[in-house]
Design a protein around this motif. Structure first.
Motif, PDB file in Angstrom:
ATOM      1  N   HIS A   1     -16.900  -1.754  11.123  1.00  0.00           N
ATOM      2  CA  HIS A   1     -15.870  -2.325  11.040  1.00  0.00           C
ATOM      3  C   HIS A   1     -14.980  -2.984  12.734  1.00  0.00           C
ATOM      4  O   HIS A   1     -14.327  -3.291  13.179  1.00  0.00           O
ATOM      5  CB  HIS A   1     -14.989  -1.861   9.835  1.00  0.00           C
ATOM      6  CG  HIS A   1     -13.469  -2.994   9.570  1.00  0.00           C
ATOM      7  ND1 HIS A   1     -13.602  -3.785   9.523  1.00  0.00           N
ATOM      8  CD2 HIS A   1     -12.206  -2.553   9.836  1.00  0.00           C
ATOM      9  CE1 HIS A   1     -11.944  -4.271   9.179  1.00  0.00           C
ATOM     10  NE2 HIS A   1     -11.940  -3.345   9.873  1.00  0.00           N
TER      11      HIS A   1
ATOM     12  N   LEU B   1      -9.547   2.121   1.235  1.00  0.00           N
ATOM     13  CA  LEU B   1     -10.456   1.637   1.170  1.00  0.00           C
ATOM     14  C   LEU B   1     -10.596   2.691   2.004  1.00  0.00           C
ATOM     15  O   LEU B   1     -12.034   2.347   1.892  1.00  0.00           O
ATOM     16  CB  LEU B   1     -10.301   0.325   1.700  1.00  0.00           C
ATOM     17  CG  LEU B   1     -11.361  -0.288   2.435  1.00  0.00           C
ATOM     18  CD1 LEU B   1     -12.458  -0.965   1.676  1.00  0.00           C
ATOM     19  CD2 LEU B   1     -10.752  -1.738   3.090  1.00  0.00           C
ATOM     20  N   ALA B   2     -10.637   2.802   3.080  1.00  0.00           N
ATOM     21  CA  ALA B   2     -10.952   4.028   3.566  1.00  0.00           C
ATOM     22  C   ALA B   2     -11.139   5.478   3.199  1.00  0.00           C
ATOM     23  O   ALA B   2     -11.832   5.336   3.804  1.00  0.00           O
ATOM     24  CB  ALA B   2      -9.603   4.857   4.814  1.00  0.00           C
TER      25      ALA B   2
ATOM     26  N   SER C   1      -4.391  -6.844   4.281  1.00  0.00           N
ATOM     27  CA  SER C   1      -5.259  -5.820   4.127  1.00  0.00           C
ATOM     28  C   SER C   1      -4.755  -4.698   5.172  1.00  0.00           C
ATOM     29  O   SER C   1      -5.426  -3.483   5.993  1.00  0.00           O
ATOM     30  CB  SER C   1      -6.394  -5.766   4.950  1.00  0.00           C
ATOM     31  OG  SER C   1      -5.990  -6.991   6.517  1.00  0.00           O
ATOM     32  N   GLY C   2      -3.032  -4.861   5.656  1.00  0.00           N
ATOM     33  CA  GLY C   2      -2.405  -3.815   6.504  1.00  0.00           C
ATOM     34  C   GLY C   2      -1.844  -2.938   5.523  1.00  0.00           C
ATOM     35  O   GLY C   2      -0.990  -2.069   6.283  1.00  0.00           O
ATOM     36  N   GLN C   3      -1.798  -3.214   4.378  1.00  0.00           N
ATOM     37  CA  GLN C   3      -0.704  -2.466   3.555  1.00  0.00           C
ATOM     38  C   GLN C   3      -1.259  -0.360   3.205  1.00  0.00           C
ATOM     39  O   GLN C   3      -2.661  -1.047   3.080  1.00  0.00           O
ATOM     40  CB  GLN C   3      -0.472  -3.044   2.468  1.00  0.00           C
ATOM     41  CG  GLN C   3       0.124  -4.633   1.982  1.00  0.00           C
ATOM     42  CD  GLN C   3       0.553  -5.156   1.118  1.00  0.00           C
ATOM     43  OE1 GLN C   3       0.945  -5.247   0.271  1.00  0.00           O
ATOM     44  NE2 GLN C   3      -0.877  -6.234   0.920  1.00  0.00           N
ATOM     45  N   LEU C   4      -0.480  -0.006   3.827  1.00  0.00           N
ATOM     46  CA  LEU C   4      -0.207   1.130   3.764  1.00  0.00           C
ATOM     47  C   LEU C   4      -1.878   1.574   1.972  1.00  0.00           C
ATOM     48  O   LEU C   4      -2.854   2.324   2.378  1.00  0.00           O
ATOM     49  CB  LEU C   4       0.586   1.981   4.154  1.00  0.00           C
ATOM     50  CG  LEU C   4       0.288   3.227   4.601  1.00  0.00           C
ATOM     51  CD1 LEU C   4      -0.797   3.851   5.057  1.00  0.00           C
ATOM     52  CD2 LEU C   4       1.501   4.865   3.996  1.00  0.00           C
ATOM     53  N   GLU C   5      -1.194   1.146   1.158  1.00  0.00           N
ATOM     54  CA  GLU C   5      -1.776   1.368   0.357  1.00  0.00           C
ATOM     55  C   GLU C   5      -3.183   1.804   0.301  1.00  0.00           C
ATOM     56  O   GLU C   5      -4.238   2.048  -0.250  1.00  0.00           O
ATOM     57  CB  GLU C   5      -0.926   1.988  -1.226  1.00  0.00           C
ATOM     58  CG  GLU C   5      -1.388   2.503  -2.858  1.00  0.00           C
ATOM     59  CD  GLU C   5      -0.507   2.310  -3.578  1.00  0.00           C
ATOM     60  OE1 GLU C   5      -0.998   2.714  -4.711  1.00  0.00           O
ATOM     61  OE2 GLU C   5       0.508   1.350  -2.783  1.00  0.00           O
ATOM     62  N   PHE C   6      -3.799   0.080  -0.045  1.00  0.00           N
ATOM     63  CA  PHE C   6      -4.576  -0.202   0.380  1.00  0.00           C
ATOM     64  C   PHE C   6      -5.455  -0.465   1.507  1.00  0.00           C
ATOM     65  O   PHE C   6      -6.785   0.516   1.765  1.00  0.00           O
ATOM     66  CB  PHE C   6      -4.306  -1.653   0.122  1.00  0.00           C
ATOM     67  CG  PHE C   6      -5.735  -2.175   1.008  1.00  0.00           C
ATOM     68  CD1 PHE C   6      -7.057  -2.847  -0.330  1.00  0.00           C
ATOM     69  CD2 PHE C   6      -6.098  -2.923   2.192  1.00  0.00           C
ATOM     70  CE1 PHE C   6      -8.359  -3.489  -0.334  1.00  0.00           C
ATOM     71  CE2 PHE C   6      -7.594  -3.807   1.955  1.00  0.00           C
ATOM     72  CZ  PHE C   6      -8.060  -4.008   1.275  1.00  0.00           C
ATOM     73  N   ALA C   7      -4.931   0.045   2.767  1.00  0.00           N
ATOM     74  CA  ALA C   7      -5.680   0.412   3.587  1.00  0.00           C
ATOM     75  C   ALA C   7      -6.039   2.032   3.558  1.00  0.00           C
ATOM     76  O   ALA C   7      -7.676   2.492   3.499  1.00  0.00           O
ATOM     77  CB  ALA C   7      -4.786   0.633   5.339  1.00  0.00           C
ATOM     78  N   GLU C   8      -5.543   2.535   2.995  1.00  0.00           N
ATOM     79  CA  GLU C   8      -5.902   4.411   2.280  1.00  0.00           C
ATOM     80  C   GLU C   8      -7.328   3.719   1.704  1.00  0.00           C
ATOM     81  O   GLU C   8      -7.866   5.445   1.564  1.00  0.00           O
ATOM     82  CB  GLU C   8      -4.073   4.987   2.163  1.00  0.00           C
ATOM     83  CG  GLU C   8      -3.621   5.074   3.415  1.00  0.00           C
ATOM     84  CD  GLU C   8      -2.436   6.803   3.187  1.00  0.00           C
ATOM     85  OE1 GLU C   8      -2.534   5.916   1.751  1.00  0.00           O
ATOM     86  OE2 GLU C   8      -1.998   6.749   4.029  1.00  0.00           O
TER      87      GLU C   8
END
Length: 73
Positions: free
Chosen positions: A49, A37-38, A28-35
């Motif tokens: 959250h 989802l955000a 969940s802390g991977q930049l691409e995923f975090a951006e």
């Protein structure tokens, strides 16, 4: 090192839950995923959250651990 997603399994033992949760947090802390989802969460979902996560950090980390491990200071 890429997290081993095949090792994620919850509900079988406390030890496996803990190691699976660590992998889950890394993913969940991977930049691409975090951006991604955000960009899709509502303001209310973001606040929920953040409030929940910060409550866990306050409960389980000392102030020094918070600054050292979470904020990387």
């Amino acid at each position: 090192m890429k997290p081993d997603t095949d090792s994620i399994c919850f509900g079988l033992s406390e030890e496996l839950d803990r190691s699976s949760f660590a992998v889950f947090l890394r993913l969940s802390g991977q930049l691409e995923f975090a951006e991604l989802l955000a960009s899709r969460l509502s303001r209310e979902e973001i606040n929920t959250h953040v409030d929940t996560f910060m409550a866990l950090l306050r409960k389980y980390l000392t102030e020094d651990e918070y600054h050292s491990f979470f904020l990387n200071q």
